[in-house]
Design a protein around this motif. Structure first.
Motif, PDB file in Angstrom:
ATOM      1  N   ASP A  67       0.874  -1.169   0.000  1.00  0.00           N
ATOM      2  CA  ASP A  67       0.000   0.000   0.000  1.00  0.00           C
ATOM      3  C   ASP A  67       0.912   1.220   0.000  1.00  0.00           C
ATOM      4  OD1 ASP A  67      -1.728   2.097   0.427  1.00  0.00           O
ATOM      5  OD2 ASP A  67      -2.685   1.231   2.209  1.00  0.00           O
ATOM      6  N   LEU A  68       0.967   1.932  -1.109  1.00  0.00           N
ATOM      7  CA  LEU A  68       1.900   3.044  -1.262  1.00  0.00           C
ATOM      8  C   LEU A  68       1.619   4.195  -0.308  1.00  0.00           C
ATOM      9  CD1 LEU A  68       2.130   3.046  -5.141  1.00  0.00           C
ATOM     10  CD2 LEU A  68       3.946   2.394  -3.564  1.00  0.00           C
ATOM     11  N   LYS A  69       0.447   4.218   0.307  1.00  0.00           N
ATOM     12  CA  LYS A  69       0.131   5.269   1.277  1.00  0.00           C
ATOM     13  C   LYS A  69       0.794   5.007   2.622  1.00  0.00           C
ATOM     14  CE  LYS A  69      -4.365   4.983   1.147  1.00  0.00           C
ATOM     15  NZ  LYS A  69      -4.445   3.763   0.310  1.00  0.00           N
ATOM     16  N   ASP A  70       1.283   3.787   2.831  1.00  0.00           N
ATOM     17  CA  ASP A  70       1.911   3.382   4.086  1.00  0.00           C
ATOM     18  C   ASP A  70       3.415   3.606   3.974  1.00  0.00           C
ATOM     19  OD1 ASP A  70       3.051   2.041   6.248  1.00  0.00           O
ATOM     20  OD2 ASP A  70       1.596   0.409   6.196  1.00  0.00           O
ATOM     21  N   LYS A  71       3.915   4.712   4.521  1.00  0.00           N
ATOM     22  CA  LYS A  71       5.318   5.085   4.360  1.00  0.00           C
ATOM     23  C   LYS A  71       6.259   4.017   4.915  1.00  0.00           C
ATOM     24  CE  LYS A  71       8.573   8.876   5.302  1.00  0.00           C
ATOM     25  NZ  LYS A  71       9.504   8.155   6.173  1.00  0.00           N
ATOM     26  N   ARG A  72       5.939   3.457   6.052  1.00  0.00           N
ATOM     27  CA  ARG A  72       6.824   2.443   6.649  1.00  0.00           C
ATOM     28  C   ARG A  72       6.889   1.192   5.777  1.00  0.00           C
ATOM     29  NH1 ARG A  72       6.476   1.410  12.986  1.00  0.00           N
ATOM     30  NH2 ARG A  72       7.194   3.580  12.797  1.00  0.00           N
ATOM     31  N   ALA A  73       5.740   0.743   5.269  1.00  0.00           N
ATOM     32  CA  ALA A  73       5.734  -0.424   4.389  1.00  0.00           C
ATOM     33  C   ALA A  73       6.492  -0.129   3.102  1.00  0.00           C
ATOM     34  CB  ALA A  73       4.293  -0.836   4.078  1.00  0.00           C
ATOM     35  N   LEU A  74       6.363   1.101   2.622  1.00  0.00           N
ATOM     36  CA  LEU A  74       7.058   1.509   1.408  1.00  0.00           C
ATOM     37  C   LEU A  74       8.572   1.431   1.602  1.00  0.00           C
ATOM     38  CD1 LEU A  74       6.534   2.602  -1.440  1.00  0.00           C
ATOM     39  CD2 LEU A  74       6.613   4.897  -0.484  1.00  0.00           C
ATOM     40  N   GLU A  75       9.032   1.874   2.751  1.00  0.00           N
ATOM     41  CA  GLU A  75      10.465   1.813   3.039  1.00  0.00           C
ATOM     42  C   GLU A  75      10.965   0.376   2.984  1.00  0.00           C
ATOM     43  OE1 GLU A  75      10.601   3.669   6.823  1.00  0.00           O
ATOM     44  OE2 GLU A  75      10.510   5.729   6.029  1.00  0.00           O
ATOM     45  N   GLY A  76      10.154  -0.551   3.492  1.00  0.00           N
ATOM     46  CA  GLY A  76      10.544  -1.956   3.492  1.00  0.00           C
ATOM     47  C   GLY A  76      10.671  -2.547   2.104  1.00  0.00           C
ATOM     48  N   GLN A 116      -2.457  11.464  -0.638  1.00  0.00           N
ATOM     49  CA  GLN A 116      -1.490  10.459  -0.197  1.00  0.00           C
ATOM     50  C   GLN A 116      -1.093   9.536  -1.338  1.00  0.00           C
ATOM     51  OE1 GLN A 116      -3.408   8.578   3.123  1.00  0.00           O
ATOM     52  NE2 GLN A 116      -2.968  10.261   4.536  1.00  0.00           N
ATOM     53  N   THR A 117      -2.053   9.154  -2.161  1.00  0.00           N
ATOM     54  CA  THR A 117      -1.768   8.236  -3.268  1.00  0.00           C
ATOM     55  C   THR A 117      -1.009   8.931  -4.387  1.00  0.00           C
ATOM     56  OG1 THR A 117      -3.793   6.992  -2.766  1.00  0.00           O
ATOM     57  CG2 THR A 117      -2.785   6.648  -4.938  1.00  0.00           C
ATOM     58  N   ASN A 118      -1.463  10.104  -4.794  1.00  0.00           N
ATOM     59  CA  ASN A 118      -0.917  10.763  -5.982  1.00  0.00           C
ATOM     60  C   ASN A 118       0.349  11.571  -5.715  1.00  0.00           C
ATOM     61  OD1 ASN A 118      -3.251   9.739  -7.034  1.00  0.00           O
ATOM     62  ND2 ASN A 118      -4.125  11.678  -7.658  1.00  0.00           N
TER      63      ASN A 118
END
Length: 256
Positions: A67-76, A116-118
């Motif tokens: 989920d690109l809106k989740d900054k922590r998950a994106l970092e992973g 958040q998405t765009n």
């Protein structure tokens, strides 16, 4: 010999929103030009189909559901992409969405979701990859914006604002990161045949309205976008940064 500069042989790319539509076409197009591609989106099944098509071209691919809106998950997932690729040469921030709500009825939730998405996800993904590219001595970041970031359209105030901000972000990142060899450009599409526009373009009166504002008198097709993105990703665009290419059949000529 100038034409080889368009090739992406040996390059490593990340494409967001790559499970369907424009993102999927761009990921496959980069692979056709020679790149290995990590593909990001929310739906694993869609990503796996994109990976299969890339691998069928003889290139390597990695599916990273997130989920690109989740900054922590994106970092992973970016850490996973860097470990898999070894380096990142190309980033395409394609993921985007819209909720068509009149300005007087826009809710805070709608505003936050679209922004958040765009915009937010594109910035923080660019920031993370920008660190990597600076250390590596360069790279190409391509943001998929919209003509709605340049002219006022009935796509909604939040969507248009997010895309205008994305275009401005492109300029500022290009200004800051040019000295590191990191190029940042954008693409501004008009209407294209995608799963997200399918219902809109099924309305003949809507299509005629779009065509009335399009000098080339047709709706865009995926190859019309793949070429410009491959160009911006390649050494053929080595002296180009901070620009937005409008792939719009001439729509922005009118200036409205």
């Amino acid at each position: 010999m100038y034409l080889p500069s368009f090739q992406l042989e040996g390059k490593k790319a990340i494409v967001t929103g790559a499970g369907r539509g424009i993102g999927r076409a761009l990921a496959i197009g980069l692979a056709e030009a020679g790149a290995d591609v990590a593909v990001l989106a929310r739906t694993p099944d869609d990503l796996n189909r994109t990976v299969e098509e890339i691998e069928a071209l003889g290139r390597q691919a990695l599916a990273l559901p997130v989920d690109l809106k989740d900054k922590r998950a994106l970092e992973g997932v970016i850490r996973q992409a860097e470990a898999w690729a070894g380096r990142i040469d190309i980033l395409v921030n394609n993921a985007g969405m819209n909720i068509r709500t009149p300005a007087l009825e826009v809710s805070e939730e709608e505003w936050d979701t679209i922004m958040q998405t765009n915009l937010k996800s594109a910035f923080f993904l660019s920031q993370q990859v920008g660190h990597h590219m600076r250390a590596a001595g360069g790279g190409s970041i391509i943001n998929i914006a919209s003509v709605a970031g340049h002219v006022a359209l009935r796509t909604g105030v939040v969507y248009g604002s997010s895309k205008a901000a994305l275009i401005q972000m492109t300029k500022i990142l290009a200004l800051e990161w040019g000295k590191y060899g990191v190029r940042v450009n954008a693409i501004g599409p008009w209407y294209f045949n995608t799963p997200l526009t399918e219902k809109l373009l099924a309305d003949e009166s809507f299509v005629q309205e779009v065509l009335s504002r399009t000098p080339m008198k047709r709706i865009g097709e995926m190859p019309d976008l793949v070429g410009p993105v491959v160009f911006l990703a390649s050494d053929a665009a080595a002296y180009m940064t901070g620009q937005t290419l409008y792939v719009d059949g001439g729509m922005t000529i009118y200036g409205f």
